[in-house]
Motif scaffolding. Structure first.
Motif, PDB file in Angstrom:
ATOM      1  N   UNK A 167       0.856  -1.177   0.000  1.00  0.00           N
ATOM      2  CA  UNK A 167       0.000   0.000   0.000  1.00  0.00           C
ATOM      3  C   UNK A 167       0.901   1.239   0.000  1.00  0.00           C
ATOM      4  N   UNK A 168       0.852   2.008  -1.084  1.00  0.00           N
ATOM      5  CA  UNK A 168       1.697   3.197  -1.204  1.00  0.00           C
ATOM      6  C   UNK A 168       1.141   4.315  -0.332  1.00  0.00           C
ATOM      7  N   UNK A 169       1.987   4.843   0.532  1.00  0.00           N
ATOM      8  CA  UNK A 169       1.598   5.932   1.423  1.00  0.00           C
ATOM      9  C   UNK A 169       2.006   7.281   0.840  1.00  0.00           C
ATOM     10  N   UNK A 170       3.216   7.341   0.280  1.00  0.00           N
ATOM     11  CA  UNK A 170       3.707   8.571  -0.349  1.00  0.00           C
ATOM     12  C   UNK A 170       4.425   8.187  -1.627  1.00  0.00           C
ATOM     13  N   UNK A 171       4.015   8.792  -2.722  1.00  0.00           N
ATOM     14  CA  UNK A 171       4.581   8.499  -4.032  1.00  0.00           C
ATOM     15  C   UNK A 171       4.830   9.819  -4.748  1.00  0.00           C
ATOM     16  N   UNK A 172       6.092  10.181  -4.915  1.00  0.00           N
ATOM     17  CA  UNK A 172       6.414  11.467  -5.522  1.00  0.00           C
ATOM     18  C   UNK A 172       6.179  11.481  -7.023  1.00  0.00           C
ATOM     19  N   UNK A 173       6.016  10.315  -7.633  1.00  0.00           N
ATOM     20  CA  UNK A 173       5.820  10.288  -9.082  1.00  0.00           C
ATOM     21  C   UNK A 173       4.556  11.034  -9.491  1.00  0.00           C
TER      22      UNK A 173
END
Length: 456
Positions: free
Chosen positions: A319-325
Motif C-alpha cells: 500500500x503506497x503511502x507517499x509516491x512522488x511520481x
C-alpha cells in the motif's frame, strides 16, 4: 559584431537552418535523458558518521565517541564544517563538503580518516557511514497490508524479504524499515539469584555469546569413509537458551533458567507507526541516491514491487503511502499545458496583427528550439527538470516570443519603408553611389555632369 552576425546568417541561411535542426535534435535527446523530479535538491554535500553504543548516556558518548571523531575528521580536503551531536546510545557527526566536491570521493576520504580514528574509540564501538542520500531523497513510502498477520511477522517479512529485494534496484540508497516489532530473545536476570550463585552480569553475557556460535571441526577417515565434524551452537528456541550453562558448582551446572527468565518478545520501542488512525502498520522508506533520476527510479521500484508481490504470503500486498511520481507527473503536465497555451495565444496574436502565417511560424519555431536547448544546458550542469527549473522556462517563453515579435515587426517596418520609397520612384539605398557613376534621371530633368577622376 551583431550586424556581421546577422549578415553572415542571411548569407548562409541553409547553414543556420541546419544548425537549428541539429540543436533541436540534440535537445530532444536531452529531454529524454533529463533527470525529472518535483522538488529541487538544494541540500549541501553531506556525509554522516553514525555510531551506536547502546546503554550509554549522552555525556559518555560526547566524551568518548563524538569528540574524538570530530577532532580527527577536521582538516579533510574540501570540508566546510564538522558538527557533532550526542544522544542516548547514539552519536552523529555531520561533515559538510564544498559544492564542487564529488560525494563519493568525500565518502572515501571520510573512510580513510575513520580507519585512524577507530583506535581512539572504546572497544566494540564501530562508526559507520550513513546512506548516500539527500534530505529530499525520500521518494516512496509504503506499508504492508497484511490482515490477520501480527506486527512481529510483518516486520520480519519486511526486514528479511521485501527490504533485500528493493535494495537491489538501481538508484536506491537505502530501504529504511519502520513499525512493528523486531523479535528477540529477552533474558531478564534476577539479582537475588545471581548473588546467591555468586555470578556477575558479564558472566551471563559471555555464556550466552559463547553458546550462540558455531565451532569448526576437522575431517577424518574411518573404514574408508570420510567424516566432517563440526559443532552447531546457534540458539534455535527458548528451551536451548534456558539450558545454556553459565558456571559449574561442583558437578552441577548453573543454567540461564536458574538465574533469569527467558522469553520471546519485541525490541523496546520509542514510538509507533500509525496509518490514518486505523492502527499500527509496518513498511519502509525508499531513499534515493545522490544525483539519480527520481521519476525513473520510482518506476523501477514499482516494477520490482510487482516481482516481490509474487513471493508474499496470501493476502499480503503493498500500500503506497507517499509516491512522488504523482507530483512529478503533475509538474510535467503543467508545463506542457502552459507551453501549448502560450504557443496558441502567440499564434493568434501574430496572425491577428500581421495576417501572415510565415511570420507566425518563424516566431513559434523559436519556442521548441529554445526549450530543447535549455534541456541541453540543464544536463550539462547536472540540474534536474523540477518545479523551479520548468517554471523558469515557462516564464522565459514570454521573453523568447517578445524577441521574435520585435524582430518580425522591425522587418515589416523596413520592408514597408522600402516599398513606399520604391512607389515614390526613390527607393532607399543602403550606400550612396560611387563618385562618377551615372544615375538615372526623370524625363525632362538635366543629367548631372560626370566628375572627372584623376589617376595620378
Amino acid at each position: 559584431m551583431i550586424e556581421r552576425l546577422i549578415s553572415l546568417s542571411l548569407r548562409n541561411r541553409y547553414l543556420v537552418l541546419l544548425l537549428a535542426a541539429g540543436l533541436f535534435a540534440w535537445g530532444a535527446f536531452s529531454v529524454r535523458e533529463s533527470k525529472i523530479d518535483a522538488i529541487p535538491d538544494l541540500s549541501e554535500k553531506q556525509v554522516i558518521v553514525f555510531t551506536e553504543w547502546m546503554g550509554r548516556s549522552p555525556q559518555i558518548l560526547e566524551d568518548q565517541v563524538t569528540y574524538p571523531l570530530v577532532t580527527n575528521l577536521q582538516g579533510l580536503p574540501k570540508v566546510k564544517s564538522v558538527r557533532g551531536t550526542s544522544m542516548f546510545g547514539m552519536s552523529f557527526v555531520f561533515l559538510i563538503f564544498e559544492d564542487d566536491a564529488d560525494i563519493y570521493w568525500a565518502r572515501e576520504r571520510v573512510l580513510e580518516r575513520l580507519n585512524y580514528a577507530q583506535r581512539l574509540l572504546p572497544a566494540g564501538v564501530t562508526p559507520t557511514l550513513g546512506p548516500d542520500g539527500t534530505g529530499v531523497g525520500h521518494v516512496l513510502w509504503y506499508t504492508l497490508k497484511a490482515p490477520g498477520m501480527d506486527l512481529g511477522e510483518q516486520r520480519a517479512l519486511q526486514d528479511w524479504y521485501v527490504k533485500f529485494g528493493l535494495q537491489n534496484v538501481p538508484g536506491v540508497s537505502e530501504v529504511a524499515s519502520f513499525g512493528g516489532f523486531q523479535k528477540q530473545y529477552q533474558v531478564t536476570v534476577d539479582p537475588t539469584k545471581m548473588t546467591y550463585y555468586g555470578l556477575t552480569l558479564p558472566q551471563v553475557l559471555a555464556a550466552v555469546r559463547s553458546n550462540n556460535n558455531e565451532a569448526g571441526g576437522r575431517k577424518f577417515e574411518q573404514s574408508g569413509v570420510g567424516y566432517i565434524i563440526k559443532t552447531t551452537g546457534y540458539i534455535q528456541d527458548m528451551a536451548t537458551l534456558e539450558n545454556v550453562p553459565v558456571i559449574t558448582r561442583g558437578t552441577t551446572p548453573v543454567r540461564i533458567k536458574d538465574v533469569a527468565t527467558v522469553q520471546m518478545t519485541g525490541e523496546a520501542r520509542l514510538g509507533i507507526m500509525d496509518l490514518n488512525g486505523e492502527g499500527e502498520a509496518v513498511g519502509g522508506i525508499v531513499v534515493m541516491r545522490y544525483g539519480e533520476n527520481a521519476d525513473a527510479m520510482i518506476t523501477r521500484v514499482k516494477a520490482k514491487m510487482e516481482q516481490i508481490r509474487a513471493g508474499l504470503p496470501p493476502g499480503v500486498s503493498f500500500q503506497l503511502v507517499y509516491d512522488r511520481s504523482g507530483l512529478i507527473q503533475d509538474s510535467v503536465d503543467s508545463i506542457k499545458h502552459t507551453l501549448i497555451e502560450e504557443m496558441v495565444v502567440v499564434s493568434l496574436v501574430v496572425l491577428l496583427f500581421l495576417f501572415h502565417w510565415r511570420s507566425a511560424l518563424s516566431i513559434l519555431i523559436q519556442i521548441p528550439i529554445t526549450i530543447a536547448t535549455s534541456c541541453i544546458l540543464l544536463n550539462a550542469f547536472d540540474i534536474s527538470s523540477n518545479i523551479m527549473s520548468l517554471t523558469g522556462i515557462a516564464l522565459a517563453i514570454g521573453v523568447i516570443v517578445d524577441n521574435g515579435i520585435v524582430m518580425t515587426e522591425n522587418a515589416y517596418r523596413n520592408l514597408a519603408e522600402y516599398q513606399a520609397g520604391e512607389a515614390a520612384g526613390d527607393p532607399p539605398s543602403a550606400t550612396p553611389p560611387p563618385s562618377g557613376t551615372p544615375t538615372a534621371t526623370a524625363p525632362g530633368a538635366v543629367s548631372p555632369t560626370p566628375t572627372p577622376v584623376s589617376h595620378g
